[in-house]
Design a protein around this motif. Structure first.
Motif, mmCIF file in Angstrom:
data_model
loop_
_atom_site.group_PDB
_atom_site.id
_atom_site.type_symbol
_atom_site.label_atom_id
_atom_site.label_comp_id
_atom_site.label_asym_id
_atom_site.label_seq_id
_atom_site.Cartn_x
_atom_site.Cartn_y
_atom_site.Cartn_z
ATOM 1 N N ASP A 77 -12.632 -2.292 5.863
ATOM 2 C CA ASP A 77 -13.645 -1.950 4.871
ATOM 3 C C ASP A 77 -13.069 -1.977 3.457
ATOM 4 O O ASP A 77 -13.746 -2.359 2.504
ATOM 5 C CB ASP A 77 -14.199 -0.547 5.153
ATOM 6 N N PHE A 78 -11.808 -1.543 3.317
ATOM 7 C CA PHE A 78 -11.148 -1.476 2.013
ATOM 8 C C PHE A 78 -9.758 -2.079 2.115
ATOM 9 O O PHE A 78 -9.154 -2.120 3.189
ATOM 10 C CB PHE A 78 -11.036 -0.021 1.532
ATOM 11 N N ILE A 79 -9.260 -2.542 0.959
ATOM 12 C CA ILE A 79 -7.915 -3.119 0.881
ATOM 13 C C ILE A 79 -7.179 -2.465 -0.284
ATOM 14 O O ILE A 79 -7.731 -2.312 -1.378
ATOM 15 C CB ILE A 79 -7.965 -4.643 0.682
ATOM 16 N N GLY A 80 -5.936 -2.078 -0.028
ATOM 17 C CA GLY A 80 -5.134 -1.467 -1.089
ATOM 18 C C GLY A 80 -3.713 -1.975 -1.058
ATOM 19 O O GLY A 80 -3.360 -2.816 -0.230
ATOM 20 N N PHE A 81 -2.893 -1.480 -1.977
ATOM 21 C CA PHE A 81 -1.471 -1.820 -1.929
ATOM 22 C C PHE A 81 -0.634 -0.623 -2.343
ATOM 23 O O PHE A 81 -1.083 0.277 -3.055
ATOM 24 C CB PHE A 81 -1.129 -3.063 -2.757
ATOM 25 N N LEU A 82 0.595 -0.621 -1.851
ATOM 26 C CA LEU A 82 1.487 0.521 -1.980
ATOM 27 C C LEU A 82 2.910 0.005 -2.114
ATOM 28 O O LEU A 82 3.285 -0.946 -1.417
ATOM 29 C CB LEU A 82 1.360 1.395 -0.722
ATOM 30 N N ASP A 83 3.721 0.602 -2.974
ATOM 31 C CA ASP A 83 5.102 0.163 -3.157
ATOM 32 C C ASP A 83 5.940 0.458 -1.920
ATOM 33 O O ASP A 83 5.784 1.503 -1.271
ATOM 34 C CB ASP A 83 5.730 0.852 -4.369
ATOM 35 N N ALA A 84 6.846 -0.450 -1.595
ATOM 36 C CA ALA A 84 7.667 -0.324 -0.390
ATOM 37 C C ALA A 84 8.581 0.892 -0.425
ATOM 38 O O ALA A 84 8.965 1.418 0.625
ATOM 39 C CB ALA A 84 8.505 -1.595 -0.203
ATOM 40 N N ASP A 85 8.942 1.358 -1.628
ATOM 41 C CA ASP A 85 9.846 2.510 -1.721
ATOM 42 C C ASP A 85 9.135 3.849 -1.544
ATOM 43 O O ASP A 85 9.767 4.909 -1.570
ATOM 44 C CB ASP A 85 10.610 2.499 -3.054
ATOM 45 N N LEU A 86 7.793 3.801 -1.363
ATOM 46 C CA LEU A 86 6.981 5.009 -1.175
ATOM 47 C C LEU A 86 7.147 6.009 -2.314
ATOM 48 O O LEU A 86 7.130 7.219 -2.101
ATOM 49 C CB LEU A 86 7.312 5.679 0.166
ATOM 50 N N SER A 87 7.308 5.484 -3.536
ATOM 51 C CA SER A 87 7.325 6.372 -4.708
ATOM 52 C C SER A 87 5.992 7.116 -4.791
ATOM 53 O O SER A 87 5.927 8.248 -5.263
ATOM 54 C CB SER A 87 7.585 5.578 -5.987
ATOM 55 N N TYR A 134 -10.015 8.393 0.339
ATOM 56 C CA TYR A 134 -11.112 9.358 0.489
ATOM 57 C C TYR A 134 -12.087 9.238 -0.683
ATOM 58 O O TYR A 134 -13.310 9.279 -0.503
ATOM 59 C CB TYR A 134 -10.555 10.776 0.565
ATOM 60 N N THR A 135 -11.546 9.072 -1.892
ATOM 61 C CA THR A 135 -12.393 8.961 -3.088
ATOM 62 C C THR A 135 -13.280 7.728 -3.031
ATOM 63 O O THR A 135 -14.481 7.798 -3.301
ATOM 64 C CB THR A 135 -11.524 8.932 -4.363
ATOM 65 N N ILE A 136 -12.712 6.586 -2.653
ATOM 66 C CA ILE A 136 -13.517 5.359 -2.634
ATOM 67 C C ILE A 136 -14.525 5.393 -1.483
ATOM 68 O O ILE A 136 -15.618 4.817 -1.582
ATOM 69 C CB ILE A 136 -12.615 4.104 -2.556
ATOM 70 N N GLU A 137 -14.200 6.085 -0.401
ATOM 71 C CA GLU A 137 -15.133 6.211 0.729
ATOM 72 C C GLU A 137 -16.367 7.031 0.360
ATOM 73 O O GLU A 137 -17.457 6.791 0.865
ATOM 74 C CB GLU A 137 -14.435 6.903 1.912
ATOM 75 N N HIS A 138 -16.171 8.021 -0.511
ATOM 76 C CA HIS A 138 -17.243 8.972 -0.812
ATOM 77 C C HIS A 138 -17.786 8.810 -2.233
ATOM 78 O O HIS A 138 -18.213 9.773 -2.866
ATOM 79 C CB HIS A 138 -16.733 10.406 -0.606
ATOM 80 N N SER A 139 -17.765 7.593 -2.743
ATOM 81 C CA SER A 139 -18.251 7.345 -4.104
ATOM 82 C C SER A 139 -18.767 5.923 -4.201
ATOM 83 O O SER A 139 -18.743 5.162 -3.232
ATOM 84 C CB SER A 139 -17.109 7.547 -5.107
ATOM 85 N N ASN A 140 -19.210 5.555 -5.405
ATOM 86 C CA ASN A 140 -19.653 4.183 -5.667
ATOM 87 C C ASN A 140 -18.605 3.386 -6.428
ATOM 88 O O ASN A 140 -18.885 2.279 -6.908
ATOM 89 C CB ASN A 140 -20.959 4.203 -6.470
ATOM 90 N N TYR A 141 -17.393 3.926 -6.539
ATOM 91 C CA TYR A 141 -16.319 3.197 -7.217
ATOM 92 C C TYR A 141 -15.928 1.957 -6.419
ATOM 93 O O TYR A 141 -15.989 1.942 -5.185
ATOM 94 C CB TYR A 141 -15.097 4.087 -7.415
ATOM 95 N N MET A 197 -9.336 -0.794 -3.118
ATOM 96 C CA MET A 197 -10.561 -1.426 -3.631
ATOM 97 C C MET A 197 -11.441 -1.898 -2.484
ATOM 98 O O MET A 197 -11.009 -1.986 -1.335
ATOM 99 C CB MET A 197 -10.185 -2.606 -4.528
ATOM 100 N N THR A 198 -12.690 -2.203 -2.821
ATOM 101 C CA THR A 198 -13.592 -2.780 -1.830
ATOM 102 C C THR A 198 -13.173 -4.219 -1.536
ATOM 103 O O THR A 198 -12.508 -4.861 -2.352
ATOM 104 C CB THR A 198 -15.041 -2.770 -2.328
ATOM 105 N N LYS A 199 -13.601 -4.736 -0.397
ATOM 106 C CA LYS A 199 -13.254 -6.113 -0.051
ATOM 107 C C LYS A 199 -13.879 -7.103 -1.029
ATOM 108 O O LYS A 199 -13.294 -8.136 -1.336
ATOM 109 C CB LYS A 199 -13.695 -6.420 1.378
#
Length: 381
Positions: A226-236, A247-254, A304-306
């Motif tokens: 449903d959504f696609i995101g990205f995250l740094d490999a070092d988990l900063s 959670y925010t994008i699931e429960h909003s119109n963003y 973000m949304t797809k």
């Protein structure tokens, strides 16, 4: 005892099936409402677990079939992210036994099933001991993790624990032409978690921008997400903060929720002092170029949304490191300046820590002003 699990998101379906098989039940899976009805007729299950919002035949139609057409009193447990009161009421009026709202832990689902079966555990169940609950989420999320020479600092255990405890998440590691053993490390992770981790190997180093872009294009083909995101490999940015973005994008119109490393009370935001000064200066320039008051465009955690992913990542970026700014410039051109302000949310993180070994040097930072000028010129044309 046989359990029929019906859900059109295979990531969630596999996790439910695995847990109940561990508990000693026979599990029949169905990837759609029609498939669920066919399997109900074929296997005569002792319990049905069904989602409501499925493409094609909905979960409510499955319930109607079981209760009205088949006149069956087989227990039905609805497991859904649908919070609509009318839908929930209709489900109970049709004769379901229980309704569980996502997100929910597999432990709680197991307890509800045990109650339905008159509090009798299965004699062949395995005692599952874990300190943290495994959570079934409302939506499925794909996360790109760009990697360049990360073999010595990639926390494989942390990534593996995350996908095991969060069904519905899929990690895509993108190897950006690494010259060390990064590919071997992430391939081992994938081999141990074939359904929840994938690897995209880019032979040549193209920079973080292209690595993330290729990862987005790859995950966009997955209809389960449903959504696609990205995250740094070092988990900063850690997983808990990323789940807060989801959670925010699931429960909003963003359409985009972007992490922000704002230093404030109650948060742990650790930057080198020199980086902090440079970041503040560069951010003033970015705000001027964008014409929007972003506090931190460069945080490496976004979701973000797809639709946005497919539209904003379809063309190569003109810079290797400042693609975050380019995303917002593309959003501005695509949706218009006023509309785009309603579609992007900048969400403060609870924790962000600069990790040793970051690839962006101080010398690179000094080149950023020139690249920002290039971005401003390119997207104003």
């Amino acid at each position: 005892m046989k359990i029929l699990a019906i859900d059109d998101q295979n990531l969630i379906l596999m996790s439910i099936s695995k847990r109940f098989r561990q508990l000693g039940y026979e599990v029949i899976r169905a990837i759609s409402g029609m498939h669920g009805i066919a399997n109900f007729d074929k296997y005569n299950p002792d319990l049905v677990i069904v989602d409501i919002n499925m493409e094609g035949l909905s979960g409510l139609e499955v319930v109607k079939y079981i209760r009205n057409k088949k006149k069956s009193d087989t227990p039905i447990l609805v497991l859904s992210g649908n919070m609509d009161e009318k839908t929930i009421t209709e489900a109970f009026n049709l004769g379901i036994n229980d309704y569980m709202k996502k997100p929910v832990s597999l432990k709680e689902i197991g307890a509800r099933v045990k109650r339905i079966f008159n509090n009798e555990g299965h004699p062949n169940s395995v005692n599952i001991k874990t300190k943290q609950s495994t959570i079934i989420h409302k939506h499925c999320v794909g996360v790109i993790v760009p990697c360049y020479n990360e073999a010595d600092r990639l926390d494989s255990e942390a990534f593996e624990n995350f996908v095991r405890r969060n069904p519905g998440y899929h990690l895509c590691f993108v190897n950006d032409g690494s010259t060390d053993h990064t590919l071997g490390v992430i391939e081992e992770l994938r081999d141990n978690n074939l359904n929840t981790i994938s690897v995209l190997d880019l032979e040549e180093n193209g920079g973080k921008a292209e690595a993330v872009r290729q990862g987005v294009l790859h995950l966009s083909k997955n209809s389960q997400l449903d959504f696609i995101g990205f995250l740094d490999a070092d988990l900063s940015t850690n997983f808990e903060d990323f789940k807060d973005l989801a959670y925010t994008i699931e429960h909003s119109n963003y359409q985009i929720v972007s992490g922000s490393r704002i230093d404030r009370m109650g948060a742990t935001i650790a930057k080198e002092s020199s980086r902090k000064i440079i970041s503040l200066s560069i951010n003033m320039i970015i705000q001027y170029i964008l014409g929007m008051g972003f506090k931190d465009t460069q945080c490496g955690a976004k979701i973000m949304t797809k639709e946005v992913a497919q539209n904003m990542f379809n063309k190569k970026f003109i810079t290797r490191w400042l693609f975050d700014v380019e995303i917002f410039m593309r959003m501005k051109k695509f949706y218009g300046k006023e509309r785009v302000k309603e579609l992007i949310c900048e969400q403060p993180l609870k924790r962000w820590v600069h990790m040793d070994g970051s690839k962006l040097s101080m010398k690179d930072s000094l080149k950023i002003v020139g690249q920002l000028t290039k971005i401003a010129t390119h997207y104003s044309a």
